[in-house]
Write an enzyme that holds these catalytic residues in place. Structure first.
Site, PDB file in Angstrom:
ATOM      1  N   GLY A  48       0.770  -1.231   0.000  1.00  0.00           N
ATOM      2  CA  GLY A  48       0.000   0.000   0.000  1.00  0.00           C
ATOM      3  C   GLY A  48       0.802   1.282   0.000  1.00  0.00           C
ATOM      4  N   ASP A 107      -4.229   1.462  11.074  1.00  0.00           N
ATOM      5  CA  ASP A 107      -5.605   1.074  11.367  1.00  0.00           C
ATOM      6  C   ASP A 107      -5.644   0.588  12.820  1.00  0.00           C
ATOM      7  OD1 ASP A 107      -8.180  -0.092  11.256  1.00  0.00           O
ATOM      8  OD2 ASP A 107      -7.972  -0.482   9.139  1.00  0.00           O
ATOM      9  N   LYS A 135      -6.414   5.992  11.831  1.00  0.00           N
ATOM     10  CA  LYS A 135      -7.787   5.862  12.337  1.00  0.00           C
ATOM     11  C   LYS A 135      -7.718   5.741  13.856  1.00  0.00           C
ATOM     12  CE  LYS A 135      -9.859   3.217   8.511  1.00  0.00           C
ATOM     13  NZ  LYS A 135     -10.409   1.882   8.169  1.00  0.00           N
ATOM     14  N   ASP A 163      -6.349  -0.559  -0.888  1.00  0.00           N
ATOM     15  CA  ASP A 163      -7.129  -1.445  -1.756  1.00  0.00           C
ATOM     16  C   ASP A 163      -8.349  -2.031  -1.062  1.00  0.00           C
ATOM     17  OD1 ASP A 163      -5.545  -3.264  -0.052  1.00  0.00           O
ATOM     18  OD2 ASP A 163      -6.321  -4.834  -1.360  1.00  0.00           O
TER      19      ASP A 163
END
Ligand code: PRP
Length: 183
Positions: A48, A107, A135, A163
């Protein structure tokens, strides 16, 4: 790929290509100032982070070395066991190096908390994290990135490297995926 092409799959566009480039430019200047006079090894976390690495490092007006790691968490779907496996290790020796891990999103924090511990055990001079997105509501492990592009809500975001089932990584912008795509 332009957002227009997949507009039915997105609830909204969180950050446009222009906003992303602008924020990465600011982060690059901050990193340049903090590492002035010091050698810098940027570690990208595949897959990523490829877009962030490409744009963040090109926005820096200095020499920088780039190396890559690929890791995988055991677990499936949205759950993770917290066990991380190295799929591709660094080529570089970290002894005495200033290491900056660059990723596109934090995350749960499991990946980066494990990576910081792993790379810190290899004798570097320092290990820091730069992430484009974070997040805060999803965080399960203590991770303290030195550089954060933006904090975002705990929603499914795609684009600019992020993705869903290997799609949307090449979307220029970052958008929130519509539930009908994944439910
Ligand atoms: C993503 C992202 C981070 C990680 C963050 O990678 O690039 O490395 O998840 O999640 P965490 O904070 O919950 O650990 P992913 O495993 O989806 O692989 P990819 O980079 O190949 O998409």
């Amino acid at each position: 790929m332009d957002a227009d092409t997949v507009q039915d799959d997105l609830i909204n566009i969180l950050f446009t290509e222009e906003q992303i480039q602008g924020r990465l430019g600011e982060m690059a200047k901050q990193i340049e100032a903090d590492y002035e006079g010091r050698d810098l090894l940027v570690v990208g976390v595949l897959r990523g982070a490829i877009m962030v690495i490409a744009d963040l490092t090109r926005a820096m007006d200095r020499h920088v070395e780039i190396d890559w790691m690929a890791v995988s968490s055991y677990g499936s779907g949205t759950t993770s066991s917290g066990v991380v496996r190295i799929l591709k290790d660094l080529d570089s020796d970290l002894h005495g190096r200033h290491v900056l891990i660059v990723d596109e999103i934090i995350d749960t924090g499991l990946t980066l908390s494990w990576l910081v511990a792993n790379l810190s055990s290899r004798g570097p001079a320092s290990v820091e994290i730069a992430t484009l997105l974070r997040k805060p509501e999803a965080l399960q492990m203590p991770v303290e990135p030195k550089y954060v592009g933006w904090d975002i809500p705990n929603e499914f975001v795609v684009g600019y490297g992020l993705d869903y089932r290997e799609r949307y990584r090449n979307l220029r912008d970052i958008g929130t995926l519509a539930p009908h795509v994944y439910s």
